[in-house]
Motif scaffolding. Structure first.
Motif, short mmCIF file in Angstrom:
data_model
loop_
_atom_site.label_atom_id
_atom_site.label_comp_id
_atom_site.label_asym_id
_atom_site.label_seq_id
_atom_site.Cartn_x
_atom_site.Cartn_y
_atom_site.Cartn_z
N LEU A 1 0.63 -1.27 -0.07
CA LEU A 1 0.13 -0.07 0.17
C LEU A 1 0.83 1.24 0.00
N HIS A 2 2.25 1.05 -0.04
CA HIS A 2 2.95 2.13 0.01
C HIS A 2 2.80 3.49 1.21
N THR A 3 2.69 2.54 2.58
CA THR A 3 2.49 3.49 3.61
C THR A 3 3.59 4.23 3.95
N PRO A 4 3.19 5.43 4.39
CA PRO A 4 4.21 6.53 4.75
C PRO A 4 5.00 5.90 5.99
N GLY A 5 6.09 5.89 6.17
CA GLY A 5 7.10 5.34 7.23
C GLY A 5 7.22 3.93 7.20
N THR A 6 7.09 3.51 6.03
CA THR A 6 7.28 2.02 5.85
C THR A 6 8.62 1.37 6.50
N VAL B 1 -7.42 2.57 6.11
CA VAL B 1 -8.77 2.98 6.27
C VAL B 1 -8.78 4.39 5.24
N SER B 2 -7.83 5.25 5.82
CA SER B 2 -7.74 6.52 4.86
C SER B 2 -7.24 6.51 3.43
N GLY B 3 -6.70 5.37 3.20
CA GLY B 3 -6.02 5.18 2.04
C GLY B 3 -4.97 6.13 1.69
N VAL B 4 -3.90 6.49 2.53
CA VAL B 4 -3.00 7.21 2.50
C VAL B 4 -1.82 6.57 1.63
N SER B 5 -1.22 6.69 0.81
CA SER B 5 -0.11 6.19 0.41
C SER B 5 0.78 7.10 -0.17
N VAL B 6 2.16 6.79 -0.14
CA VAL B 6 3.35 7.57 -0.88
C VAL B 6 3.60 6.91 -2.10
N GLN B 7 3.47 7.47 -3.21
CA GLN B 7 3.88 7.00 -4.47
C GLN B 7 5.14 7.28 -5.21
#
Length: 181
Positions: free
Chosen positions: A110-115, A175-181
């Protein structure tokens, strides 16, 4: 959807362990010790975990076993109810390992911030699960040490609270769909 349920269960289960470690005392230690060996709690944790593992096992299973995966995922936890000691502690460890695997996978997918931070925290959660599964009486010993020492109490609480925050962070990000692309 399954990942969201797993994260919610992670918040609940690790939160319960955090609460138990911070509230344990010499007067109520027997309650926590009995909980580690509780077979019903073990079954309630292990059954959904084994069912969640079936899709993970399909790609690596030989063809002749594919039809047996779901029946085995139901039968084996029930059999463990009768034959395994420290079933709740072992099931909690199983859940921590599964949660860590799915959080690492989900963070990258999901390319989560702070992976990188999420990955390290999840790997530490998985290591904790492996440690408890290798020696299930460890959870009982953590409760005993927490009842007798404030250092153990607050460090165990901090570790469990970090697992709660990890699950909560991932749940919010998914849930919020936040991702870093």
């Amino acid at each position: 959807m399954l990942f969201l349920l797993e994260l919610a269960a992670g918040i609940f289960l690790t939160g319960a362990v955090a609460w138990l470690t911070v509230t344990v005392s010499p007067e109520n230690i027997s309650r926590c010790e009995k909980l580690c060996r509780n077979r019903v709690a073990g079954l309630l944790i292990a059954l959904p975990c084994t069912l969640a593992c079936v899709p993970l096992a399909i790609p690596v299973s030989p063809g002749f076993l594919l039809n047996l995966l779901y029946p085995a995922a139901v039968v084996l936890p029930v059999l463990c109810y009768f034959y395994i000691d420290y079933y709740a502690a072992r099931s909690f460890a199983f859940f921590l390992i599964l949660l860590a695997y799915d959080i690492v996978h989900g963070a990258f997918e999901l390319h989560t911030p702070g992976t990188p931070v999420v990955t390290v925290a999840a790997l530490l959660t998985g290591i904790t699960g492996i440690w408890i599964s290798a020696k299930p009486c460890t959870l009982r010993d953590i409760f005993r040490k927490s009842a007798g020492s404030k250092i153990w109490k607050y460090s165990s609480f901090a570790a469990a609270a970090a697992m709660v925050l990890l699950s909560l962070y991932m749940l919010i990000m998914v849930v919020s769909g936040v991702s870093v692309q």
